[in-house]
Design a protein around this motif. Structure first.
Motif, PDB file in Angstrom:
ATOM      1  N   MET A 290      -6.885   4.738  -3.067  1.00 40.97           N
ATOM      2  CA  MET A 290      -7.378   4.626  -1.696  1.00 40.97           C
ATOM      3  C   MET A 290      -8.779   5.218  -1.567  1.00 40.97           C
ATOM      4  SD  MET A 290      -6.164   3.345   1.089  1.00 40.97           S
ATOM      5  CE  MET A 290      -7.061   3.079   2.613  1.00 40.97           C
ATOM      6  N   THR A 291      -9.030   6.311  -2.265  1.00 36.29           N
ATOM      7  CA  THR A 291     -10.346   6.955  -2.193  1.00 36.29           C
ATOM      8  C   THR A 291     -11.423   6.088  -2.829  1.00 36.29           C
ATOM      9  OG1 THR A 291      -9.291   9.140  -2.226  1.00 36.29           O
ATOM     10  CG2 THR A 291     -11.632   9.044  -2.762  1.00 36.29           C
ATOM     11  N   LEU A 292     -11.134   5.518  -4.009  1.00 38.18           N
ATOM     12  CA  LEU A 292     -12.116   4.645  -4.652  1.00 38.18           C
ATOM     13  C   LEU A 292     -12.398   3.426  -3.783  1.00 38.18           C
ATOM     14  CD1 LEU A 292     -13.904   3.823  -7.044  1.00 38.18           C
ATOM     15  CD2 LEU A 292     -11.895   2.676  -8.025  1.00 38.18           C
ATOM     16  N   TRP A 293     -11.349   2.785  -3.257  1.00 39.78           N
ATOM     17  CA  TRP A 293     -11.529   1.594  -2.418  1.00 39.78           C
ATOM     18  C   TRP A 293     -12.421   1.927  -1.213  1.00 39.78           C
ATOM     19  CZ3 TRP A 293      -8.961   0.536  -6.453  1.00 39.78           C
ATOM     20  CH2 TRP A 293      -8.346  -0.687  -6.699  1.00 39.78           C
ATOM     21  N   ALA A 294     -12.229   3.126  -0.645  1.00 42.29           N
ATOM     22  CA  ALA A 294     -13.023   3.505   0.524  1.00 42.29           C
ATOM     23  C   ALA A 294     -14.480   3.765   0.153  1.00 42.29           C
ATOM     24  CB  ALA A 294     -12.409   4.742   1.180  1.00 42.29           C
ATOM     25  N   PHE A 295     -14.720   4.483  -0.943  1.00 45.81           N
ATOM     26  CA  PHE A 295     -16.096   4.765  -1.352  1.00 45.81           C
ATOM     27  C   PHE A 295     -16.826   3.482  -1.746  1.00 45.81           C
ATOM     28  CE2 PHE A 295     -15.120   9.214  -1.350  1.00 45.81           C
ATOM     29  CZ  PHE A 295     -16.349   9.851  -1.256  1.00 45.81           C
ATOM     30  N   ALA A 296     -16.116   2.564  -2.396  1.00 47.78           N
ATOM     31  CA  ALA A 296     -16.735   1.307  -2.815  1.00 47.78           C
ATOM     32  C   ALA A 296     -16.840   0.308  -1.667  1.00 47.78           C
ATOM     33  CB  ALA A 296     -15.936   0.691  -3.960  1.00 47.78           C
ATOM     34  N   LYS A 297     -16.360   0.699  -0.482  1.00 45.86           N
ATOM     35  CA  LYS A 297     -16.370  -0.159   0.709  1.00 45.86           C
ATOM     36  C   LYS A 297     -15.722  -1.509   0.424  1.00 45.86           C
ATOM     37  CE  LYS A 297     -20.308   2.020   3.001  1.00 45.86           C
ATOM     38  NZ  LYS A 297     -21.615   1.833   3.656  1.00 45.86           N
ATOM     39  N   SER A 298     -14.604  -1.451  -0.289  1.00 45.81           N
ATOM     40  CA  SER A 298     -13.848  -2.671  -0.557  1.00 45.81           C
ATOM     41  C   SER A 298     -13.111  -3.103   0.703  1.00 45.81           C
ATOM     42  CB  SER A 298     -12.828  -2.423  -1.666  1.00 45.81           C
ATOM     43  OG  SER A 298     -11.938  -3.517  -1.803  1.00 45.81           O
ATOM     44  N   PRO A 299     -12.917  -4.410   0.904  1.00 47.96           N
ATOM     45  CA  PRO A 299     -11.950  -4.829   1.922  1.00 47.96           C
ATOM     46  C   PRO A 299     -10.613  -4.138   1.676  1.00 47.96           C
ATOM     47  CG  PRO A 299     -13.183  -6.719   1.115  1.00 47.96           C
ATOM     48  CD  PRO A 299     -13.562  -5.558   0.238  1.00 47.96           C
ATOM     49  N   LEU A 300      -9.929  -3.771   2.744  1.00 51.90           N
ATOM     50  CA  LEU A 300      -8.646  -3.076   2.634  1.00 51.90           C
ATOM     51  C   LEU A 300      -7.548  -3.994   3.151  1.00 51.90           C
ATOM     52  CD1 LEU A 300      -9.615   0.497   3.916  1.00 51.90           C
ATOM     53  CD2 LEU A 300      -9.458  -0.300   1.545  1.00 51.90           C
ATOM     54  N   MET A 301      -6.739  -4.503   2.231  1.00 51.29           N
ATOM     55  CA  MET A 301      -5.623  -5.365   2.589  1.00 51.29           C
ATOM     56  C   MET A 301      -4.337  -4.723   2.078  1.00 51.29           C
ATOM     57  SD  MET A 301      -6.756  -8.076   4.201  1.00 51.29           S
ATOM     58  CE  MET A 301      -8.414  -8.666   4.601  1.00 51.29           C
ATOM     59  N   TYR A 302      -3.530  -4.211   3.004  1.00 50.81           N
ATOM     60  CA  TYR A 302      -2.271  -3.580   2.630  1.00 50.81           C
ATOM     61  C   TYR A 302      -1.334  -4.644   2.071  1.00 50.81           C
ATOM     62  CZ  TYR A 302       1.946  -0.725   3.004  1.00 50.81           C
ATOM     63  OH  TYR A 302       3.094  -0.034   2.723  1.00 50.81           O
ATOM     64  N   GLY A 303      -0.592  -4.302   1.004  1.00 53.99           N
ATOM     65  CA  GLY A 303       0.223  -5.300   0.332  1.00 53.99           C
ATOM     66  C   GLY A 303       1.720  -5.177   0.517  1.00 53.99           C
ATOM     67  N   GLY A 304       2.215  -4.035   1.000  1.00 56.43           N
ATOM     68  CA  GLY A 304       3.656  -3.835   1.089  1.00 56.43           C
ATOM     69  C   GLY A 304       4.278  -4.506   2.300  1.00 56.43           C
ATOM     70  N   ASP A 305       5.617  -4.605   2.275  1.00 56.19           N
ATOM     71  CA  ASP A 305       6.364  -5.151   3.408  1.00 56.19           C
ATOM     72  C   ASP A 305       6.395  -4.094   4.504  1.00 56.19           C
ATOM     73  OD1 ASP A 305       7.997  -6.753   4.976  1.00 56.19           O
ATOM     74  OD2 ASP A 305       9.837  -6.036   4.030  1.00 56.19           O
ATOM     75  N   PHE A 306       5.621  -4.305   5.549  1.00 57.54           N
ATOM     76  CA  PHE A 306       5.395  -3.261   6.542  1.00 57.54           C
ATOM     77  C   PHE A 306       6.653  -2.870   7.319  1.00 57.54           C
ATOM     78  CE2 PHE A 306       2.653  -1.180   9.798  1.00 57.54           C
ATOM     79  CZ  PHE A 306       1.899  -0.440   8.907  1.00 57.54           C
ATOM     80  N   PRO A 307       7.521  -3.804   7.722  1.00 56.08           N
ATOM     81  CA  PRO A 307       8.725  -3.383   8.449  1.00 56.08           C
ATOM     82  C   PRO A 307       9.591  -2.407   7.668  1.00 56.08           C
ATOM     83  CG  PRO A 307       8.383  -5.727   8.719  1.00 56.08           C
ATOM     84  CD  PRO A 307       7.398  -5.263   7.685  1.00 56.08           C
ATOM     85  N   TYR A 308       9.633  -2.546   6.341  1.00 59.40           N
ATOM     86  CA  TYR A 308      10.484  -1.660   5.545  1.00 59.40           C
ATOM     87  C   TYR A 308       9.948  -0.232   5.546  1.00 59.40           C
ATOM     88  CZ  TYR A 308      13.420   0.099   1.789  1.00 59.40           C
ATOM     89  OH  TYR A 308      14.322   0.830   1.066  1.00 59.40           O
ATOM     90  N   VAL A 309       8.657  -0.074   5.284  1.00 54.82           N
ATOM     91  CA  VAL A 309       8.125   1.284   5.154  1.00 54.82           C
ATOM     92  C   VAL A 309       7.959   1.971   6.501  1.00 54.82           C
ATOM     93  CG1 VAL A 309       6.968   0.812   2.981  1.00 54.82           C
ATOM     94  CG2 VAL A 309       5.732   0.457   5.105  1.00 54.82           C
ATOM     95  N   THR A 310       7.975   1.215   7.598  1.00 49.26           N
ATOM     96  CA  THR A 310       7.850   1.838   8.915  1.00 49.26           C
ATOM     97  C   THR A 310       9.199   2.093   9.567  1.00 49.26           C
ATOM     98  OG1 THR A 310       7.601  -0.358   9.919  1.00 49.26           O
ATOM     99  CG2 THR A 310       5.588   0.847   9.376  1.00 49.26           C
ATOM    100  N   SER A 311      10.281   1.604   8.938  1.00 49.35           N
ATOM    101  CA  SER A 311      11.610   1.817   9.494  1.00 49.35           C
ATOM    102  C   SER A 311      12.026   3.271   9.314  1.00 49.35           C
ATOM    103  CB  SER A 311      12.619   0.897   8.798  1.00 49.35           C
ATOM    104  OG  SER A 311      13.936   1.237   9.155  1.00 49.35           O
ATOM    105  N   SER A 312      12.626   3.863  10.341  1.00 44.93           N
ATOM    106  CA  SER A 312      13.029   5.268  10.264  1.00 44.93           C
ATOM    107  C   SER A 312      14.093   5.488   9.200  1.00 44.93           C
ATOM    108  CB  SER A 312      13.561   5.732  11.625  1.00 44.93           C
ATOM    109  OG  SER A 312      14.667   4.937  12.025  1.00 44.93           O
ATOM    110  N   LYS A 313      14.951   4.501   8.977  1.00 40.33           N
ATOM    111  CA  LYS A 313      16.008   4.677   7.969  1.00 40.33           C
ATOM    112  C   LYS A 313      15.468   4.553   6.550  1.00 40.33           C
ATOM    113  CE  LYS A 313      17.580  -0.149   7.918  1.00 40.33           C
ATOM    114  NZ  LYS A 313      18.742  -1.034   8.133  1.00 40.33           N
TER     115      LYS A 313
END
Length: 556
Positions: A290-313
């Motif tokens: 994440m740090t390298l991508w930010a310093f290199a000003k790369s486009p940031l496209m999250y790849g994971g299934d968002f509903p799963y990682v945001t679920s409280s369970k």
């Protein structure tokens, strides 16, 4: 037409979500909407504005269909792809990805009606998806008309970003990129133009396309391994040194793209299975990425299934045990696989077996000489050859039961059966296999006795385990400035061996930033939250294996 001052496309590196890392090609409309809604609710305020359906949205998800299959695609009478209505119900009735469909017509030139097959360039089929993509002949009026119809249709659907595959890097087709850019420049609305993937990219190659596009991949696919993350440091440095970050692009700016962020709940490359496993990167490795991508000003496209990682369970505490520590070698050595070729009558030739990954994907693994059950076997994915018809419509018997073997993380490269070279697992991981082609040197047959026979040489593949020296991997640093006068400094420990103390002198910072007065600095290290201050003109910190330190400094 809008003037350039009216539209500034990609004034910042585009941010959003991409379906590939979590769903490969099989994502459904419901799964897409679930991710899009959460991205809008939680990340849009941070600039994440794009949700991208990756490749094969037009392929039917039915038995027999996979990433390089034939005969399962939904196309209109002009050869243009349409969303599969089984996966995308709202596209029924030719609506595409919107309620407004644009219908084109056949292209007529000189009294001739041209079809899609007439404008293709078969010898320029995509190496990593030979049954999926091929270049369009832009020298033909019919070819140009087809491309214009295609992209105008996307615009009519309301598409804001298009990802153009297999025309850049080692697959460069500058003519097609140039013409598509011309089409998009004439569309009276913002339309971000992205190229992918980007193997073998150089600063010179980047300069050839940067003014035509808004983002362009500069590496192959990035998955959740430290080797993939580490491979981005040199090319990111080279593109930054060449002043390619934020250079003039299509109706705005262009950005070197380091690929999606493979975090969270993922699938596997080329899989017919949706998200089923957690990211294998350690916490330190994720921070470094994440740090390298930010310093290199790369486009940031999250790849994971968002509903799963945001679920409280499915909170982080539930699966933190899956985040291991990087394996460290002993005394500068580690054991790796070495692939070689021997006579099939030798006893060492037997040891291959098939593993089912899912109903449509298998891999062949060597387990003949594993020293213990914990040792990872050498594996390659298996792809059945398409049966080819002879002039009488009969299948050629030579291809029955035979297949190509491709690298696990790079589907476009296949195992060659040359007896003149050894192939280590390190080479295999870097994708040094040859590009896939219909060549008997790349055709294999797994026999019932556990031998793997090459059709060209008649030799069998076998695997040994060898000791290899492990290099330190080195130390890297990046520096940047912020809008409020702050200085950002990052230390990266690329070593596989041990925690490393990394330091920088304020005199070095002053040399790199000659327009700043830098005698002493104070601030905070982001990941630990520790306050930092220069001591005797030096900033120093112990950095974990594969980890990084990120400082926000205020200097005077």
């Amino acid at each position: 037409m809008l003037s350039e001052s009216d539209i500034q496309q990609a004034s910042l590196p585009p941010r959003g979500w991409n379906s590939y890392d979590a769903f490969s090609w099989i994502i459904s409309e419901q799964e897409f909407f679930q991710n899009a809604e959460l991205i809008s609710q939680r990340l849009r305020v941070h600039g994440y504005e794009y949700v991208v359906v990756d490749y094969l949205w037009y392929r039917k998800k039915v038995p027999g269909a996979y990433s390089n299959s034939l005969g399962f695609d939904v196309i209109d009478e002009w050869g243009r792809m349409l969303p599969d209505p089984g996966r995308w119900p709202s596209s029924n009735g030719g609506k595409g990805f919107s309620e407004v469909a644009r219908k084109g017509g056949a292209y007529t030139e000189g009294g001739r009606v041209w079809r899609a097959k007439d404008i293709a360039i078969p010898e320029r089929s995509c190496a990593w998806m030979s049954n999926g993509f091929m270049s369009v002949n832009t020298k033909l009026g019919a070819g140009r008309a087809f491309l214009r119809s295609l992209y105008e249709q996307y615009a009519a659907w309301g598409v804001d970003l298009v990802k153009h595959d297999c025309v850049f890097g080692a697959d460069l087709d500058l003519n097609e990129i140039t013409y598509v850019s011309e089409i998009l420049s004439q569309i009276n609305r913002p339309f971000v133009y992205s190229l992918s993937p980007g193997t073998s990219v150089t600063p010179t190659l980047a300069k050839d396309v940067s003014g035509l596009v808004n983002m362009y991949r500069i590496t192959g696919d990035d998955w959740d391994t430290w080797g993939d993350v580490k491979a981005h440091f040199n090319i990111a440095r080279d593109l930054s040194t060449a002043n390619m970050i934020g250079a003039k692009g299509l109706k705005g700016r262009s950005w070197p793209d380091l690929d999606m962020l493979p975090f969270g709940w993922l699938t596997d490359a080329g899989s017919n299975e949706g998200p089923h496993r957690y990211c294998r990167l350690t916490l330190e490795e994720k921070r470094s990425q994440m740090t390298l991508w930010a310093f290199a000003k790369s486009p940031l496209m999250y790849g994971g299934d968002f509903p799963y990682v945001t679920s409280s369970k499915n909170s982080k505490s539930k699966y933190h045990h899956q985040i291991g520590k990087p394996k460290r070698s002993t005394k500068g050595k580690k054991r790796i696989h070495s692939l070689r070729f021997i006579r099939c009558t030798e006893s060492k030739a037997s040891g291959w077996s098939v593993e089912n990954l899912n109903q449509n994907l298998e891999r062949i693994c060597w387990k003949g000489s594993l020293e213990n059950e914990q040792q990872n076997p050498f594996c390659v994915h298996k792809r059945e050859l398409q049966y080819q018809l002879d002039g009488k419509g009969m299948y050629q018997e030579d291809y029955r039961g035979k297949h190509q073997l491709f690298a696990t993380n790079q589907m476009r490269v296949c195992l060659d059966g040359s007896p003149k070279r050894k192939v280590t697992s390190k080479e295999h991981k870097r994708g040094s296999f040859s590009p896939c082609r219909m060549d008997s040197n790349q055709i294999w047959e797994l026999k019932s006795n556990g031998t793997l026979v090459n059709s060209y040489s008649g030799l069998c593949a076998t695997v040994n385990y060898i000791e290899a020296n492990v290099g330190s991997g080195g130390v890297r640093s990046w520096i940047a400035t912020g809008r409020r006068g702050e200085v950002y400094l990052a230390f990266f420990n690329l070593s596989d061996e041990q925690k490393t103390r990394i330091y920088a002198k304020t005199s070095f910072l002053a040399k790199v930033l000659p327009d700043r007065r830098i005698n002493s600095c104070q601030g905070k290290e982001v990941w630990s939250g520790k306050n930092v201050v220069t001591t005797q003109g030096t900033i120093a910190m112990d950095v974990e294996v594969h980890g990084c330190a990120l400082f926000v400094l205020y200097c005077s």
